[in-house]
Design an enzyme around this catalytic site. Structure first.
Site, PDB file in Angstrom:
ATOM      1  N   ASP A  59      41.669  56.849  61.854  1.00  0.00           N
ATOM      2  CA  ASP A  59      40.487  56.102  61.430  1.00  0.00           C
ATOM      3  C   ASP A  59      39.391  57.084  61.012  1.00  0.00           C
ATOM      4  OD1 ASP A  59      37.630  55.053  62.625  1.00  0.00           O
ATOM      5  OD2 ASP A  59      38.765  53.432  61.648  1.00  0.00           O
ATOM      6  N   ALA A  80      38.397  52.024  52.884  1.00  0.00           N
ATOM      7  CA  ALA A  80      37.813  50.685  52.934  1.00  0.00           C
ATOM      8  C   ALA A  80      38.894  49.625  52.834  1.00  0.00           C
ATOM      9  CB  ALA A  80      36.813  50.491  51.793  1.00  0.00           C
ATOM     10  N   SER A  82      39.696  46.280  50.822  1.00  0.00           N
ATOM     11  CA  SER A  82      39.182  45.996  49.476  1.00  0.00           C
ATOM     12  C   SER A  82      39.774  44.768  48.789  1.00  0.00           C
ATOM     13  CB  SER A  82      39.401  47.215  48.574  1.00  0.00           C
ATOM     14  OG  SER A  82      40.780  47.534  48.497  1.00  0.00           O
ATOM     15  N   TYR A 146      33.716  41.101  50.780  1.00  0.00           N
ATOM     16  CA  TYR A 146      33.963  42.492  50.400  1.00  0.00           C
ATOM     17  C   TYR A 146      32.717  43.106  49.765  1.00  0.00           C
ATOM     18  CZ  TYR A 146      35.474  46.317  47.381  1.00  0.00           C
ATOM     19  OH  TYR A 146      35.572  47.512  46.727  1.00  0.00           O
ATOM     20  N   LYS A 150      30.094  46.202  51.222  1.00  0.00           N
ATOM     21  CA  LYS A 150      29.780  47.417  50.460  1.00  0.00           C
ATOM     22  C   LYS A 150      28.272  47.552  50.241  1.00  0.00           C
ATOM     23  CE  LYS A 150      33.768  49.427  49.242  1.00  0.00           C
ATOM     24  NZ  LYS A 150      34.068  50.854  49.312  1.00  0.00           N
ATOM     25  N   ASN A 175      36.254  48.052  36.686  1.00  0.00           N
ATOM     26  CA  ASN A 175      37.719  48.014  36.842  1.00  0.00           C
ATOM     27  C   ASN A 175      38.312  49.396  36.570  1.00  0.00           C
ATOM     28  OD1 ASN A 175      36.932  45.261  36.753  1.00  0.00           O
ATOM     29  ND2 ASN A 175      39.014  44.689  36.204  1.00  0.00           N
ATOM     30  N   LEU A 193      44.854  43.461  37.282  1.00  0.00           N
ATOM     31  CA  LEU A 193      45.583  42.941  36.130  1.00  0.00           C
ATOM     32  C   LEU A 193      46.579  43.944  35.541  1.00  0.00           C
ATOM     33  CD1 LEU A 193      46.120  40.730  34.075  1.00  0.00           C
ATOM     34  CD2 LEU A 193      44.135  41.540  32.758  1.00  0.00           C
ATOM     35  N   GLY A 286      34.539  31.422  41.055  1.00  0.00           N
ATOM     36  CA  GLY A 286      33.717  32.622  41.216  1.00  0.00           C
ATOM     37  C   GLY A 286      33.996  33.749  40.256  1.00  0.00           C
ATOM     38  N   ASP A 287      34.953  33.575  39.331  1.00  0.00           N
ATOM     39  CA  ASP A 287      35.235  34.624  38.349  1.00  0.00           C
ATOM     40  C   ASP A 287      34.217  34.570  37.210  1.00  0.00           C
ATOM     41  OD1 ASP A 287      37.314  35.997  39.427  1.00  0.00           O
ATOM     42  OD2 ASP A 287      38.886  35.073  38.217  1.00  0.00           O
TER      43      ASP A 287
END
Length: 328
Positions: A59, A80, A82, A146, A150, A175, A193, A286-287
């Site tokens: 850790d 993290a 993610s 998430y 952050k 991305n 993707l 939510g996209d």
């Protein structure tokens, strides 16, 4: 080594057995730094740890308390949890794994006087953007756990920089794509993707599912900003140079150019020569329709610019990595 680059630093890389962490660790080794990689291997891979670095399994926060006593010049913090969907279903895992771990790491850095931190942040801190391209001054209203964790870490870093003189830089990625030789993307649970499309081309997935073709974009599919992982790694090296005591700077990293989901699929078809059967599905809640970074600050203050902005280059590098993995 680039002109002006700080030489011979001893650096701790948390999450250095993961996709982005391994590429950055490799570039640090190539640049002449002494690199210690810490990873619990929950999502990373032991064979992704670069040769020439030292590996410690564990850790990040727990290991750091002992390791940093050796004396380090800086930490690059990638470790993290993610997965956006998982973060909504199991928020405790994310608050513990991201925020609590990072607070432990910051405490260890303060105790042992480690002066520099480069933090792997995310565009998810912004949530639904009010303007595109998205500048660092945009409101931070994350729409998932998430992104919220952050953002919480970013706030904690600011506090430590102000109170204790830490020199810190947070890099908010959009991305990330591509590969760097033997270092590439291979998540057990894949949500991105390009690697999903390449799984279809490689024959490990039957077809691709695209979510939403009724967005207010040129071809109806989501538009996203893609950045080559090697360009991202170069930004981390520059961030180390520019980490100033008592200051926490935040930079967006992207190409400033968006590619639609359909464009990504078509580019993958051209690169792989595979038809990539695709079915359309409804939008995911939510996209956002368009997410594109404004990276002017990184260009002006860090001297950074993406050198591999062509989508075909990113796909080609990722495809070569995928083929090499399948040949093993």
């Amino acid at each position: 080594m680039r002109k002006g680059e700080i030489e011979d630093m001893k650096l701790l890389v948390t999450g250095g057995a993961g996709y982005i962490g391994s590429v950055c660790a490799q570039r640090l080794v190539e640049s002449g730094h002494e690199v210690v990689v810490v990873d619990d291997l929950s999502t990373g891979h032991r064979d992704a740890v670069p040769a020439g670095s030292r590996f410690v399994q564990g850790d990040a926060a727990e290991v750091a308390h002992d390791l940093l006593a050796e004396g380090f010049d800086g930490v690059l913090h990638f470790a993290a949890k993610s997965l956006v969907g998982e973060s909504m279903q199991d928020p405790a895992k994310y608050w513990e794994g991201n925020v609590v771990t990072s607070l432990g790491l910051l405490a260890a850095m303060r105790k042992h006087g480690t002066p520099r931190l480069v933090f792997s942040s995310t565009a998810a801190t912004y949530g639904e953007p009010e303007q595109v391209p998205i500048p660092e001054t945009a409101p931070t209203r994350p729409t998932n756990t998430y992104g919220a964790t952050k953002l919480a870490i970013d706030h904690a870093i600011t506090s430590y920089a102000t109170a204790h003189g830490l020199g810190a830089v947070s890099l908010r990625y959009f991305n990330v794509a591509g590969a760097y030789g033997a270092y590439g993307e291979r998540h057990t649970t894949e949500t991105h993707l390009i690697p999903i499309v390449l799984q279809v081309a490689a024959g490990t997935r039957d077809q691709l599912q695209l979510f939403g073709d009724d967005y207010p974009t040129e071809d109806g599919t989501c538009v996203r900003d893609y950045i080559h992982v090697l360009d991202l790694a170069e930004a981390h090296l520059l961030a180390l140079e520019h980490a100033a005591p008592g200051t926490h700077r935040i930079y967006n990293l992207g190409n400033g150019t968006g590619f639609s989901n359909r464009q990504v699929v078509e580019t993958c078809r051209e690169v792989t020569g595979h038809p990539i059967p695709t079915v359309m599905a409804a939008r995911r809640p939510g996209d956002p329709a368009v997410l594109v970074a404004a990276s002017d600050a990184a260009r002006d203050q860090l001297g950074w610019k993406p050198e591999r902005a062509d989508l075909a280059t990113m796909v080609r590098d990722a495809w070569q990595f995928t083929q090499a993995r399948h040949a093993q």
